[in-house]
Design an enzyme around this catalytic site. Structure first.
Site, PDB file in Angstrom:
ATOM      1  CB  THR A  55      -0.937   0.032   1.218  1.00  0.00           C
ATOM      2  OG1 THR A  55      -0.161  -0.103   2.417  1.00  0.00           O
ATOM      3  CG2 THR A  55      -1.933  -1.094   1.151  1.00  0.00           C
ATOM      4  N   GLY A  67       3.606  -2.760   8.050  1.00  0.00           N
ATOM      5  CA  GLY A  67       3.824  -3.353   9.366  1.00  0.00           C
ATOM      6  C   GLY A  67       5.217  -3.924   9.495  1.00  0.00           C
ATOM      7  CD  GLU A 125      -4.271  -8.195   3.268  1.00  0.00           C
ATOM      8  OE1 GLU A 125      -4.673  -8.839   2.295  1.00  0.00           O
ATOM      9  OE2 GLU A 125      -3.129  -7.715   3.334  1.00  0.00           O
TER      10      GLU A 125
END
Length: 672
Positions: free
Chosen positions: A187, A226, A466
């Site tokens: 992303t 992350g 997601e």
């Protein structure tokens, strides 16, 4: 006025200690409340262990071993409250401390062999073992669940499924051993759901045999990655691949972002995403690439490759099909999020219902004891439909896990559609359950140590990462549209995705719904199929109507977004119900099957109570009222099974919270 006078008189007599108070209206102090474990008064009409086997489905011993590992370590923050030990992260720690604790917990688990074979072994057995592990992690802490989810199924999964043998040999064992810490740079600031329009650009330098990765503008910075802010050593970068001036679409590259000493590698910039409303044990970061060079071998090339002299090679010539093949393995992220949401719902309901079985409020008659919260019909109506929904999601999650574990190239499309549908539905349901449980616990639900309220912030992100849930429902509806058009074009029957009911005559809802009818599984299935069938027909007709007016396909889909969402939900609820019926059918006659039948009827009834059944005319107003009355009856029938139903979730006491047990001793002055 007379009632007001009587109350005034009672208070006057009490305050003046009159010797002649009104009969039976003196004010007197109640005896102090005491805690009584619900096990002393609640009966168990079915085998809780057998129910747990049914809803957990697999790897029970593995789960219990993992629970034990976590309970015995100080890293999992055990605390004694009310005479019991509870394990839960210390959310009062700073963001930096929470991140370091998450890392230490992962290392502790790795050293004890928890992740053995997770990436270096293949087959259904190892896939199901991984799923069981993630379900246990989700019960303890969302940060632990998420950081491991990024490292294993996302980073590791990308190498497994998008890479080839030389990638597997070089990267998977070190990833499994956690000597490499991976993250997943997909992303961007400017693009989250729309992966095909990512702005990161990669070119190939045939003189050196290297790919050159660049962040051309600020909106192209990788965002929410992350593990990137502090701990990750490597990442999979998703980027547009330009070869000889032609954009070949999104591809994935392995890039080292930190050296062995933790220093950020040259030509890479990393910034922290900062404090969040939840998940502060995960170090989300932002990444910029300033003409970063990586070897040609770092392209994950299962779908496409670039030759040493710079030629683009792929057996899939159609770019749409190539992108679909490239992204198909990535559905594991949605599968994990869906199953994690189910187990958080179990945690919240187990805490809330245990509390409601011991907390009292108000007397219905003078001089009588106060009533247990769960004995109020209104409290039953709040919670038991959510219990039924959680059981239904459990069966659907088990189906989804097996579908993924046994995946084949032919089943990838079904996995993509079902996982998208279930991820959206389960995470929406989870947030509804967490909110209702927070309110049902009153003020105690606000305390962090009681978990329920805090979990809302921790899990809110699941509605958008997601895949944004609204977009996922549109994706599902588009896929159903394609199935419909393909069947019409080829003049063939519907096959797959549970759409075979479209080949049968349209079901009819009786004009008068009785209790017997409402509890009939065939009627329940017919009602849910009727809604799905009608909404699919409406959606197709409306999209074609918009296209006839000159709109292109995407514009037509956007014009029908409300129908798309309703259709996606109808598909999901019918599919979930189908897994419930199939699970129930495996049981012999007896108390276990009887209770499941009641839960199944309750789940079907709350689905039929949905506003869409009135909005689109499937139910009359009178029949809608009949459904509502039936829900109240079903909730009342489940009341004697309340404790057994939540005990069947198989969550150890230590992973619940103090208000699920002796909440009076927990809050005593001696513990202040």
């Amino acid at each position: 006025m007379e009632r007001a006078f009587q109350r005034t008189q009672v208070l006057t007599n009490h305050l003046l200690q009159s010797s002649s108070p009104l009969p039976s209206q003196t004010l007197s102090s109640n005896a102090c409340l005491s805690y009584s474990p619900p096990e002393l008064s609640e009966n168990c009409a079915f085998d809780v262990k057998e129910m747990r086997k049914l809803i957990d489905g697999h790897n029970l011993e593995e789960r219990d071993w993992l629970f034990g590992l976590m309970k015995q370590s100080e890293l999992f923050n055990p605390k004694v409250r009310g005479g019991k030990v509870f394990v839960s992260p210390d959310y009062n720690q700073s963001m930096e401390q929470q991140r370091e604790m998450t890392l230490k917990r992962i290392k502790y688990l790795q050293e004890r062999g928890v992740f053995k074979g997770w990436l270096t072994e293949k087959g259904e057995e190892i896939e199901m073992r991984k799923f069981a592990g993630f379900e246990v992690f989700s019960i303890y802490d969302h940060s632990l669940f998420t950081k491991l989810g990024v490292h294993f199924p996302m980073w590791g999964g990308a190498i497994q499924f998008c890479g080839t043998k030389h990638h597997h040999d070089k990267w998977l064992r070190d990833t499994e051993n956690y000597s490499i810490k991976g993250c997943f740079a997909m992303t961007e600031l400017g693009h989250g759901s729309n992966i095909r329009s990512l702005e990161t650009v990669t070119t190939y330098d045939s003189n050196t045999g290297e790919f050159v990765i660049n962040t051309p503008c600020e909106s192209a910075q990788k965002f929410w990655i992350g593990g990137a802010a502090k701990h990750a050593t490597h990442t999979v970068v998703f980027s547009q691949l330009h070869i000889n001036g032609i954009n070949q679409g999104v591809h994935a590259f392995i890039v080292q972002i930190r050296d062995v000493d933790g220093n950020i590698c040259p030509n890479i910039r990393i910034a922290d995403c900062g404090h969040k409303v939840g998940l502060n044990g995960v170090d989300n970061g932002r990444i910029w690439f300033d003409n970063v060079r990586v070897p040609r071998e770092n392209l994950l090339n299962s779908v496409a490759d670039v030759s040493p002299d710079g030629k683009y090679l792929s057996s899939i010539k159609n770019p749409d099909q190539r992108f679909a093949a490239f992204m198909a393995p990535m559905t594991v992220g949605r599968v994990n999020i869906a199953i994690g949401a189910v187990y958080q719902s179990k945690v919240a309901l187990a805490i809330t219902i245990r509390y409601a079985l011991t907390r009292r409020a108000f007397s219905l008659k003078p001089n009588e004891p106060e009533v247990l919260l769960l004995d109020y019909p209104s409290h039953q109506r709040r919670l038991f439909p959510l219990v039924a929904k959680t059981y239904a999601m459990s069966f659907a999650a088990n189906y989804l896990k097996v579908l993924y574990a046994k995946r084949t190239p032919q089943s990838n499309k079904a996995i993509h559609i079902v996982s998208s549908s279930f991820k959206a539905t389960f995470t929406w349901n989870n947030m509804q359950i967490l909110q209702e449980c927070r309110e049902a616990c009153g003020g105690q639900g606000l305390r962090t140590e009681n978990r329920v309220g805090h979990l809302k912030g921790e899990y809110d992100v699941q509605s958008t990462f997601e895949g944004d849930n609204f977009l996922l429902m549109q994706l599902v509806s588009k896929a159903l549209f394609a199935e419909y058009m393909a069947a019409q074009k080829r003049n063939k029957v519907f096959k797959g995705l549970g759409l075979e009911h479209m080949n049968k005559p349209c079901p009819v809802i009786p004009s008068q719904l009785t209790s017997t009818t409402l509890r009939c599984s065939q009627f329940q299935m017919d009602a849910l199929c009727l809604r799905e069938r009608d909404l699919l027909n409406r959606f197709v007709a409306n999209v074609l109507k918009c296209k006839a007016k000159g709109e292109n396909t995407e514009q037509a889909f956007n014009s029908c977004y409300e129908l798309a969402k309703d259709l996606g939900r109808a598909f999901s609820e019918r599919a979930i119900f189908q897994t419930f019926v199939e699970a129930e059918s495996t049981l012999p006659a007896g108390s276990l099957k009887d209770v499941l039948g009641t839960l199944r009827s309750l789940y079907a009834s709350i689905s039929i109570e949905d506003v869409s059944f009135l909005r689109y005319g499937y139910l009359s107003v009178d029949n809608g009222a009949n459904v509502r009355r039936e829900i109240t009856k079903l909730c009342n029938e489940l009341r004697p099974h309340a404790l057994a139903l939540i005990s069947s979730f198989g969550i150890p006491d230590a992973f619940l919270s103090p208000i699920a047990f002796n909440w009076i001793d927990t809050n005593s002055w001696s513990l202040v």
